[in-house]
Design a protein around this motif. Structure first.
Motif, short mmCIF file in Angstrom:
data_model
loop_
_atom_site.label_atom_id
_atom_site.label_comp_id
_atom_site.label_asym_id
_atom_site.label_seq_id
_atom_site.Cartn_x
_atom_site.Cartn_y
_atom_site.Cartn_z
N GLU A 15 4.75 -7.81 6.12
CA GLU A 15 3.67 -8.77 5.93
C GLU A 15 2.52 -8.61 6.93
O GLU A 15 1.36 -8.60 6.54
N LYS A 16 2.85 -8.49 8.19
CA LYS A 16 1.79 -8.36 9.21
C LYS A 16 1.00 -7.08 9.01
O LYS A 16 -0.24 -7.08 9.04
N GLU A 17 1.70 -5.99 8.75
CA GLU A 17 1.04 -4.71 8.50
C GLU A 17 0.17 -4.80 7.24
O GLU A 17 -0.95 -4.27 7.20
N TYR A 18 0.67 -5.47 6.22
CA TYR A 18 -0.08 -5.64 4.98
C TYR A 18 -1.38 -6.43 5.22
O TYR A 18 -2.45 -6.02 4.76
N GLU A 19 -1.29 -7.52 5.93
CA GLU A 19 -2.47 -8.34 6.19
C GLU A 19 -3.52 -7.54 6.95
O GLU A 19 -4.72 -7.65 6.68
N GLU A 20 -3.10 -6.73 7.90
CA GLU A 20 -4.04 -5.88 8.63
C GLU A 20 -4.67 -4.84 7.71
O GLU A 20 -5.88 -4.60 7.76
N ALA A 21 -3.86 -4.22 6.86
CA ALA A 21 -4.36 -3.22 5.92
C ALA A 21 -5.31 -3.86 4.91
O ALA A 21 -6.34 -3.29 4.54
N PHE A 22 -4.95 -5.07 4.44
CA PHE A 22 -5.80 -5.76 3.47
C PHE A 22 -7.15 -6.08 4.09
O PHE A 22 -8.20 -5.93 3.45
N ASN A 23 -7.15 -6.52 5.32
CA ASN A 23 -8.39 -6.84 6.01
C ASN A 23 -9.30 -5.61 6.07
O ASN A 23 -10.50 -5.69 5.79
N LYS A 24 -8.72 -4.47 6.38
CA LYS A 24 -9.48 -3.22 6.44
C LYS A 24 -9.96 -2.82 5.04
O LYS A 24 -11.11 -2.43 4.85
N SER A 26 -10.61 -4.62 2.58
CA SER A 26 -11.59 -5.55 2.04
C SER A 26 -13.01 -4.99 2.12
O SER A 26 -13.86 -5.33 1.29
N GLU A 27 -13.27 -4.12 3.07
CA GLU A 27 -14.59 -3.49 3.19
C GLU A 27 -14.92 -2.71 1.92
O GLU A 27 -16.09 -2.62 1.53
N ILE A 28 -13.92 -2.17 1.26
CA ILE A 28 -14.13 -1.39 0.04
C ILE A 28 -14.65 -2.28 -1.07
O ILE A 28 -15.66 -1.98 -1.70
N ILE A 29 -13.97 -3.36 -1.33
CA ILE A 29 -14.32 -4.23 -2.46
C ILE A 29 -15.65 -4.93 -2.24
O ILE A 29 -16.38 -5.20 -3.19
N LEU A 30 -15.98 -5.21 -0.99
CA LEU A 30 -17.25 -5.89 -0.68
C LEU A 30 -18.46 -5.11 -1.17
O LEU A 30 -19.49 -5.69 -1.47
N TYR A 35 -19.27 -7.61 -7.52
CA TYR A 35 -18.37 -8.37 -6.64
C TYR A 35 -19.09 -9.63 -6.17
O TYR A 35 -20.25 -9.57 -5.77
N ILE A 36 -18.39 -10.76 -6.19
CA ILE A 36 -18.95 -12.01 -5.68
C ILE A 36 -18.23 -12.44 -4.41
O ILE A 36 -18.85 -12.65 -3.38
N SER A 37 -16.91 -12.58 -4.49
CA SER A 37 -16.14 -13.01 -3.32
C SER A 37 -14.66 -12.74 -3.56
O SER A 37 -14.25 -12.48 -4.68
N HIS A 38 -13.88 -12.83 -2.48
CA HIS A 38 -12.43 -12.72 -2.63
C HIS A 38 -11.74 -13.48 -1.50
O HIS A 38 -12.34 -13.75 -0.46
N GLU A 39 -10.49 -13.82 -1.76
CA GLU A 39 -9.67 -14.47 -0.74
C GLU A 39 -8.22 -14.10 -0.98
O GLU A 39 -7.80 -13.84 -2.09
N VAL A 54 -10.21 -12.87 -6.77
CA VAL A 54 -11.47 -12.14 -6.64
C VAL A 54 -12.41 -12.62 -7.73
O VAL A 54 -12.03 -12.69 -8.90
N LYS A 55 -13.63 -12.95 -7.33
CA LYS A 55 -14.65 -13.36 -8.30
C LYS A 55 -15.57 -12.17 -8.57
O LYS A 55 -16.05 -11.52 -7.64
N TRP A 56 -15.74 -11.90 -9.87
CA TRP A 56 -16.61 -10.82 -10.34
C TRP A 56 -17.68 -11.41 -11.27
O TRP A 56 -17.42 -12.40 -11.95
N GLU A 57 -18.82 -10.76 -11.34
CA GLU A 57 -19.87 -11.21 -12.26
C GLU A 57 -19.40 -11.05 -13.71
O GLU A 57 -19.61 -11.94 -14.53
#
Length: 98
Positions: A15-24, A26-30, A35-39, A54-57
């Motif tokens: 889980e901790k490793e995943y959250e760190e990887a997801f944070n990194k 996230s730069e891709i999807i932005l 793309y509008i937003s994600h959480e 994830v919100k998309w147009e």
């Protein structure tokens, strides 16, 4: 606007490793068109369970623009090895109530 909703189950102890990887990652999807937003939400009752929103147009911004891009290949490389089982992605549109 389209809402992409994905229930994710991360392999135990990652889980901790995943959250760190997801944070990194996230730069891709932005940077993606439409793309509008994600959480990312962590489940309080089930260890390793997450909800990605994830919100998309448009639907195509996700299913074609993102999913068929070289950026998505990098997203997969960074994140998909964490999931067991592999998640199902669903798309939703707002119901306008009077």
């Amino acid at each position: 606007m389209i809402l992409e909703a994905v229930m994710l189950q991360v392999k135990q102890g990652m889980e901790k490793e995943y959250e760190e990887a997801f944070n990194k990652a996230s730069e891709i999807i932005l940077s993606m068109k439409g793309y509008i937003s994600h959480e990312l939400q962590r489940c309080m009752e089930v260890e390793g369970k997450y909800l990605l929103l994830v919100k998309w147009e448009t639907l195509e911004d996700h299913t074609v623009g993102f999913r068929q891009s070289k950026e998505y290949q990098e997203w997969k490389k960074q994140l998909h090895h964490f999931y067991d089982p592999f998640p199902t992605v669903e798309h939703f549109e707002k119901v306008h109530l009077s």
